[in-house]
Design an enzyme around this catalytic site. Sequence first.
Site, PDB file in Angstrom:
ATOM      1  N   GLU A   1       1.066  10.725  -9.907  1.00 47.49           N
ATOM      2  CA  GLU A   1       1.762  10.871  -8.632  1.00 47.49           C
ATOM      3  C   GLU A   1       1.343   9.795  -7.640  1.00 47.49           C
ATOM      4  O   GLU A   1       2.167   9.283  -6.881  1.00 47.49           O
ATOM      5  CB  GLU A   1       1.529  12.267  -8.032  1.00 47.49           C
TER       6      GLU A   1
ATOM      7  N   ASP B   1      10.682  14.253  -2.699  1.00 44.94           N
ATOM      8  CA  ASP B   1      10.525  12.798  -2.695  1.00 44.94           C
ATOM      9  C   ASP B   1      11.883  12.167  -2.389  1.00 44.94           C
ATOM     10  O   ASP B   1      12.836  12.855  -2.023  1.00 44.94           O
ATOM     11  CB  ASP B   1       9.989  12.333  -4.057  1.00 44.94           C
TER      12      ASP B   1
ATOM     13  N   TYR C   1       4.357  15.208   0.112  1.00 43.24           N
ATOM     14  CA  TYR C   1       5.029  15.179  -1.186  1.00 43.24           C
ATOM     15  C   TYR C   1       4.045  15.395  -2.332  1.00 43.24           C
ATOM     16  O   TYR C   1       4.250  16.248  -3.209  1.00 43.24           O
ATOM     17  CB  TYR C   1       5.794  13.849  -1.403  1.00 43.24           C
TER      18      TYR C   1
END
Length: 351
Positions: free
Chosen positions: A43, A142, A124
């Site tokens: 991520e 996102d 996020y």
Amino acid sequence: MRSAPAKPDPLALLRWYDRRRRALPWRARAGETADPYAVWLSEIMLQQTTVEAVKPYFAAFLARWPDVAALAAAPQEEVMKAWAGLGYYARARNLHACARAIAARGAFPREQRELLALPGVGPYTAAAIAAIAYDAPVVAVDGNVERVVARLFAIERPAREAKAELREQAQSLFPGRRAGDFTQALMDLGATVCTPRGPRCGDCPFHGACAAERSGDAEAFPVKPPKTQKPERRGAAFVLLSDGAALIRTRPPRGLLGGMAEFPSTPFRADFDPRKARAHAPAAAPWRELPGMVEHVFTHFSLRLTIFRATLPPPRPGIENCRWTELGRLEAEGLPTLMRKVAAHAGLGLE
DNA sequence: TACCCGTGGCG
DNA sequence: TCGCCAAGGGT
């Protein structure tokens, strides 16, 4: 009177995901549990970065530092070098700090609030880790999800202004189970069907239930803010050679290319005065200005660099704040792309 | 809140 | 060729 338009069916999205999900290196196979370390690492790397660009870096990091304790034990300099070329170098700095914080507390936090407190983890990423690694009932929003939701509900304001509404609408779609799959399904949909240009509405599980599609111009969403022109800056870089080595230094820890290796350079400025460039040279030397310029585009400005090159006879002098690196080891210094261009322009290879 | 922060691929 | 843009966060 016409019947009301169909509402988006979240379960249809999950069924689509079960058929069309992408196989990605950091993603658990269907029915398996994701590794929080792999989820977190991926991520961070994926922030504003394409899947294809991330793949080799993810593989290299996982092979070299297979768990968070290993990454925490690594020197920060090694992490920065391994990150070189991926961009947004504050991410690498924060990644390392985050690994140390997690190692110190013993394990990954599971609560979104605690995740949010980690360096480099924003709204996020906290939601993504919570949903994907721990199946928390949240939808991570996102850019893909923003686009999907903006189209589903034909949201007229630019995403920047409509963040809160986009998150609420995304969360309202959550079907109450399979949180990790649902978040990843929205992202896969945005990446492969509900694309920025040329969305394939006929292949979408929300076909017929999308307000942007009904408008006849799905691509018009999300509404784009007016574009501003990118300013140009200039500067100079100095490539000093001696006895088979080149002179490099480390940039300040924050700001542009923070903490990365560079050839000694002037500041990059809009009002750069080329006549004063030589005053920034790292040492007295027979400097020669090379023909042509190095051009590079950053997020918020474009840069044109003049390159100076000189060679000093051995022995190599010590120069403050700088170090000599053998030309054969320049690759291992982890130069950011701009500085690789400088090296290439100066005839040192690194194409 | 705006601005800062990289890079490579694609139409 | 070049503007657009990709799984955002920090300050």
